[in-house]
Design a protein around this motif. Structure first.
Motif, short mmCIF file in Angstrom:
data_model
loop_
_atom_site.label_atom_id
_atom_site.label_comp_id
_atom_site.label_asym_id
_atom_site.label_seq_id
_atom_site.Cartn_x
_atom_site.Cartn_y
_atom_site.Cartn_z
N TYR A 268 25.30 -0.30 -44.12
CA TYR A 268 24.80 0.89 -43.44
C TYR A 268 25.51 2.14 -43.94
O TYR A 268 24.91 3.21 -44.08
CB TYR A 268 24.97 0.76 -41.93
CG TYR A 268 24.08 -0.29 -41.30
CD1 TYR A 268 22.71 -0.31 -41.57
CD2 TYR A 268 24.59 -1.24 -40.43
CE1 TYR A 268 21.88 -1.27 -40.99
CE2 TYR A 268 23.77 -2.19 -39.85
CZ TYR A 268 22.42 -2.21 -40.13
OH TYR A 268 21.60 -3.14 -39.57
N THR B 229 23.61 5.25 -45.74
CA THR B 229 23.72 6.59 -45.16
C THR B 229 24.20 7.60 -46.19
O THR B 229 23.66 8.71 -46.29
CB THR B 229 24.70 6.56 -43.97
OG1 THR B 229 24.23 5.63 -42.99
CG2 THR B 229 24.83 7.93 -43.34
N LEU C 43 21.85 10.81 -47.39
CA LEU C 43 22.30 12.19 -47.21
C LEU C 43 22.37 12.93 -48.54
O LEU C 43 22.17 14.15 -48.60
CB LEU C 43 23.66 12.21 -46.51
CG LEU C 43 23.66 11.69 -45.06
CD1 LEU C 43 25.06 11.73 -44.47
CD2 LEU C 43 22.69 12.50 -44.20
N ASN D 234 15.95 12.80 -40.76
CA ASN D 234 16.32 13.18 -39.39
C ASN D 234 15.83 12.18 -38.35
O ASN D 234 16.42 12.05 -37.27
CB ASN D 234 15.77 14.57 -39.07
CG ASN D 234 16.43 15.65 -39.91
OD1 ASN D 234 17.58 15.51 -40.30
ND2 ASN D 234 15.69 16.71 -40.22
N LEU E 127 16.12 9.14 -38.48
CA LEU E 127 17.05 8.00 -38.43
C LEU E 127 18.33 8.35 -37.69
O LEU E 127 19.29 7.59 -37.72
CB LEU E 127 17.39 7.55 -39.86
CG LEU E 127 16.22 7.12 -40.74
CD1 LEU E 127 16.71 6.75 -42.13
CD2 LEU E 127 15.47 5.95 -40.11
N ASP E 128 18.34 9.51 -37.04
CA ASP E 128 19.54 9.96 -36.32
C ASP E 128 19.18 10.23 -34.87
O ASP E 128 18.41 11.13 -34.56
CB ASP E 128 20.08 11.23 -36.99
CG ASP E 128 21.42 11.66 -36.39
OD1 ASP E 128 21.89 11.00 -35.44
OD2 ASP E 128 21.99 12.65 -36.88
N ASP E 129 19.74 9.42 -33.97
CA ASP E 129 19.51 9.61 -32.54
C ASP E 129 20.49 10.58 -31.91
O ASP E 129 20.49 10.78 -30.69
CB ASP E 129 19.61 8.27 -31.80
CG ASP E 129 18.43 7.36 -32.12
OD1 ASP E 129 17.44 7.87 -32.68
OD2 ASP E 129 18.51 6.15 -31.82
N ASP F 203 24.01 10.41 -32.81
CA ASP F 203 25.36 9.92 -33.09
C ASP F 203 25.63 9.79 -34.58
O ASP F 203 26.65 9.23 -34.97
CB ASP F 203 25.56 8.54 -32.42
CG ASP F 203 25.45 8.63 -30.91
OD1 ASP F 203 25.85 9.68 -30.37
OD2 ASP F 203 24.98 7.65 -30.29
N GLY F 204 24.73 10.27 -35.40
CA GLY F 204 24.88 10.11 -36.84
C GLY F 204 23.97 9.00 -37.35
O GLY F 204 23.60 8.08 -36.61
N VAL F 205 23.62 9.09 -38.63
CA VAL F 205 22.68 8.12 -39.19
C VAL F 205 23.27 6.72 -39.19
O VAL F 205 22.63 5.75 -38.78
CB VAL F 205 22.29 8.55 -40.63
CG1 VAL F 205 21.38 7.49 -41.27
CG2 VAL F 205 21.59 9.90 -40.61
N GLU F 206 24.52 6.60 -39.64
CA GLU F 206 25.12 5.26 -39.74
C GLU F 206 25.21 4.58 -38.38
O GLU F 206 24.86 3.40 -38.22
CB GLU F 206 26.51 5.35 -40.38
CG GLU F 206 27.18 4.00 -40.53
CD GLU F 206 28.58 4.10 -41.13
OE1 GLU F 206 29.28 3.06 -41.15
OE2 GLU F 206 28.96 5.20 -41.57
N THR G 39 23.43 5.17 -35.75
CA THR G 39 22.08 4.86 -35.26
C THR G 39 21.54 3.60 -35.92
O THR G 39 20.93 2.74 -35.25
CB THR G 39 21.14 6.04 -35.54
OG1 THR G 39 21.67 7.23 -34.93
CG2 THR G 39 19.75 5.77 -34.99
#
Length: 376
Positions: free
Chosen positions: A56, A60, A64, A79, A81-83, A85-88, A90
């Protein structure tokens, strides 16, 4: 229907399409293409490599990087893929998975190609020259090729065939080599999972070249072992030669033997950084010389051969026997002197000096003066 008010970021293009909020991701589908197919999937959480889920982090980082380019290898809004808290984080939370062919579109090679293409396009725009839209330029702009490449050199098969990693032994050896060589690029590739899981392919010459890089270090270790073996053999021969001397019974102090061994190693050119381990050296000597014995004497350890122990003990016993004879003689004289009673009545008799000396003391003095020969 009333329009929704949104805050416009001047740094972003003002198209209505990009102003819309990112679509929601269906995490039950495959996160990159959002399509459901029968193709094999990859999920870092199912990988046996440590640390778990490291794939992951690499995905990520790649996403990016591509986000900063004008074009993506495939239609993807990072975007979504980001809830928050950051992509990783998530991706980990939703146990995200993807197709291998989709993941290959977001690798370093594709990013370098796209960066060069956009850089060249930007230079042409600044000079007012219209870019020539050829097939090759388009392919750089939107790389769609998923041709297998070598895991080590990042090049396609070419004239040499690519071989697929099929055993865990290859993955184990490659990781060991990468760790010993400190190859961060190779370690980053391996962080995506084991070579079997990511279906890594390689040129045999590339794998052989990797193994050859660590061979000089192994040869240095072999040279050091050879020099230690020579020094130890010479030490054994020296001790055997000393033992062969019929006039002397050699006794070796272990600390002196260790210093001799270290000195010989330095003379042979070996690098001795640590103190010689005397216990290991003693055990090696005892295993090679069966007649050698070790005896502790205080803080020192003495080494001597077994056949020399008997004469040494006999000699010590002989010294002890002489001492015991002297003690016995003294006890006899002492006992007889104190058993004899003399009374002094104020006058000295004619033979008083003769009778004042006990017979045992007189005999002892005569034997000291004249020896034990009865003819005297």
């Amino acid at each position: 229907m009333a329009k929704r008010h949104i805050l416009i970021d001047p740094a972003q293009p003002s198209t209505s399409k990009q102003s819309r909020p990112p679509p929601r991701t269906n995490w039950e589908l495959y996160i990159l293409c959002q399509a459901e197919t029968d193709e094999p999937l990859q999920c870092p959480l199912r990988s046996t490599m440590k640390p778990s889920g490291s794939g992951y982090a690499s995905l990520t980082e790649d996403l990016l990087q591509f986000k900063g380019l004008r074009h993506m290898p495939m239609e993807l809004n990072v975007n979504r893929l980001d809830d928050g808290d950051g992509v990783e984080a998530t991706l980990r939370t939703h146990s995200a998975q993807w197709h291998k062919k989709c993941r290959l579109k977001f690798n370093k090679k594709m990013f370098d190609q796209q960066s060069r293409a956009e850089s060249a396009s930007g230079q042409q725009s600044s000079t007012g020259t219209s870019p020539v839209h050829t097939r090759s330029v388009a392919s750089h702009r939107l790389p769609q090729s998923t041709e297998p490449i070598c895991f080590f050199c990042n090049k396609p098969a070419g004239t040499a065939d690519l071989h697929e990693a099929a055993t865990k032994e290859i993955d184990k050896n490659v990781r060991r080599c990468a760790t010993e060589l400190g190859d961060t690029e190779l370690l980053a590739k391996l962080s995506a999972g084991d070579m079997i899981a990511i279906e890594a392919k390689y040129h045999r010459n590339c794998l052989r070249a990797l193994y050859n890089k660590i061979r000089p270090a192994a040869l240095k270790d072999e040279d050091a072992d050879r020099l230690h073996g020579i020094a130890f053999a010479e030490l054994v021969v020296f001790m055997e030669d000393m033992h062969a001397d019929e006039d002397n019974a050699p006794v070796f102090k272990l600390s002196d033997v260790a210093n001799l061994y270290k000195t010989r190693l330095e003379q042979l050119g070996a690098t001795v950084t640590n103190k010689i381990h005397t216990t290991r050296l003693k055990d090696r000597l005892l295993s090679v010389l069966p007649d050698l014995r070790a005896h502790s004497q205080g803080r020192d350890t003495l080494l001597l051969f077994e056949k020399d122990i008997g004469p040494a003990l006999k000699k010590a016993c002989d010294h002890d026997s002489d001492a015991m004879h002297l003690v016995r003689a003294a006890q006899v004289v002492h006992r007889e002197m104190f058993q004899t009673r003399f009374t002094f009545d104020g006058t000295f008799h004619a033979d008083c000096q003769k009778y004042s000396v006990t017979p045992s003391l007189l005999a002892l003095v005569n034997m000291i003066l004249d020896g034990t020969n009865s003819k005297h």
